[in-house]
Design an enzyme around this catalytic site. Structure first.
Site, PDB file in Angstrom:
ATOM      1  N   PRO A  39       0.811  -1.218   0.000  1.00 45.76           N
ATOM      2  CA  PRO A  39       0.000   0.000   0.000  1.00 45.76           C
ATOM      3  C   PRO A  39       0.844   1.268   0.000  1.00 45.76           C
ATOM      4  O   PRO A  39       1.632   1.493   0.913  1.00 45.76           O
ATOM      5  CB  PRO A  39      -0.801  -0.101   1.306  1.00 45.76           C
ATOM      6  N   GLU A  40       0.703   2.044  -1.044  1.00 41.19           N
ATOM      7  CA  GLU A  40       1.323   3.358  -1.115  1.00 41.19           C
ATOM      8  C   GLU A  40       0.197   4.388  -1.173  1.00 41.19           C
ATOM      9  O   GLU A  40      -0.951   4.056  -0.882  1.00 41.19           O
ATOM     10  CB  GLU A  40       2.239   3.440  -2.349  1.00 41.19           C
TER      11      GLU A  40
ATOM     12  N   ARG B 100       2.065 -10.038   7.971  1.00 40.44           N
ATOM     13  CA  ARG B 100       3.499  -9.822   8.229  1.00 40.44           C
ATOM     14  C   ARG B 100       3.785  -9.144   9.567  1.00 40.44           C
ATOM     15  O   ARG B 100       4.918  -9.110  10.025  1.00 40.44           O
ATOM     16  CB  ARG B 100       4.112  -8.986   7.111  1.00 40.44           C
TER      17      ARG B 100
ATOM     18  N   ARG C 121      20.039  19.511  -3.164  1.00 37.35           N
ATOM     19  CA  ARG C 121      20.711  18.393  -2.498  1.00 37.35           C
ATOM     20  C   ARG C 121      21.269  17.415  -3.505  1.00 37.35           C
ATOM     21  O   ARG C 121      21.013  17.513  -4.694  1.00 37.35           O
ATOM     22  CB  ARG C 121      19.807  17.730  -1.463  1.00 37.35           C
TER      23      ARG C 121
END
Length: 273
Positions: free
Chosen positions: A2-3, A113, A152
């Site tokens: 899931p993102e 998990r 950066r």
DNA sequence: CGCTTTGTTGAAAT
DNA sequence: TATTTCAACAAAGC
């Protein structure tokens, strides 16, 4: 996995079911107590008891139950699922936490998990401060991306996976966005051209919105509600596509390792330099 | 058995 | 010193 789009899908599914419900307490099985906290279970329950769910929203990859005072955050990590109906008998062993609502209504957190976590925050701002800009908000723009990348010196893949840099992207959507923009995952952020940054700034929200529209990607284990899969898997261009032909140039998609992550790319479309 | 998966953490490197 | 990278970790399935 899931993102952002998958979590948004879950949030949109849960919101009408949970708005206005009163939270009683959270309970955990005797043999596994790690899913809840901080704070400790005792404190957690003292904090949430009697609070009404005022909103259900997403921040980064978190499902957030906004209560009268504080909020409860749920991180699905890899295999977490939020159920609002009584689970089947054989699913009971994977329930790592139960949030008890009124009238026998419960929210079940099922997580094979066991990487998922449920936390309580006294203020929304405590949680909000932990993450970078939302890619679907107006805090995200070409200008922001350009300034932030050029200031950066980091590899693009780990940079985009960094939740403090930008919120909600994970392995699937980073690989997809970088392919769409024609940027190699190992490219250094400060080396990107304006053209590449412009393409990336367009690709990220476009892919995320497109996935949300199809209820996310069910690659291995993502389901929302009871058993409903997302349908964005059919739109994937590189993730899991190793060995197949690139949709743009027919070169074979390869899977490599970048920053300890499985990474899918087209060696022709995505140049290292 | 070793590898995979995620994001956080703290140590190491630059 | 600050920034960036990396290895370890937690857990279970294949």
């Amino acid at each position: 996995m899931p993102e952002l789009p998958e979590v948004q899908t879950v949030v949109d599914y849960l919101r009408p079911e949970l708005l206005g419900e009163t939270v009683h307490k959270v309970s955990v099985p005797a043999n596994y107590k790690r899913a809840v906290g901080p704070p400790s279970l005792r404190t957690f329950n003292k904090c949430i008891a009697g609070q009404v769910i005022q909103d259900v929203r997403r921040r980064a990859k978190l499902i957030v139950l906004v209560l009268d005072k504080g909020c409860i955050s749920i991180h699905l990590r890899m295999t977490g699922r939020v159920l609002i109906n009584e689970p089947e008998q054989n699913d009971l062993r994977y329930i790592t936490a139960t949030i008890e609502l009124g009238a026998g209504h419960n929210i079940y957190f099922k997580d094979v998990r066991k990487f998922g976590r449920i936390k309580y925050h006294n203020h929304w701002s405590d949680l909000d401060a932990l993450y970078g800009p939302e890619p679907l908000s107006d805090r995200f723009s070409y200008r922001w991306l350009k300034d932030s990348c050029l200031s950066r010196d980091r590899m693009m893949k780990p940079l985009l996976l960094d939740q403090q840099f930008i919120a909600g992207l994970g392995n699937i959507y980073v690989d997809e966005a970088l392919w769409t923009a024609g940027i190699h995952p190992c490219r250094t952020s400060s080396s990107l051209t304006s053209d590449e940054l412009r393409k990336l700034a367009r690709a990220i929200p476009r892919i995320l919105r497109s996935s949300i529209r199809l209820n996310g990607t069910t690659f291995q284990s993502f389901y929302f509600g009871e058993e409903t899969p997302g349908r964005f898997a059919s739109q994937l261009k590189v993730f899991g596509k190793q060995g197949t032909a690139c949709k743009r140039c027919k070169t074979e998609i390869v899977k490599v390792r970048v920053a300890q992550r499985g990474t899918h790319l087209c060696p022709t479309c995505q140049h290292v330099n």
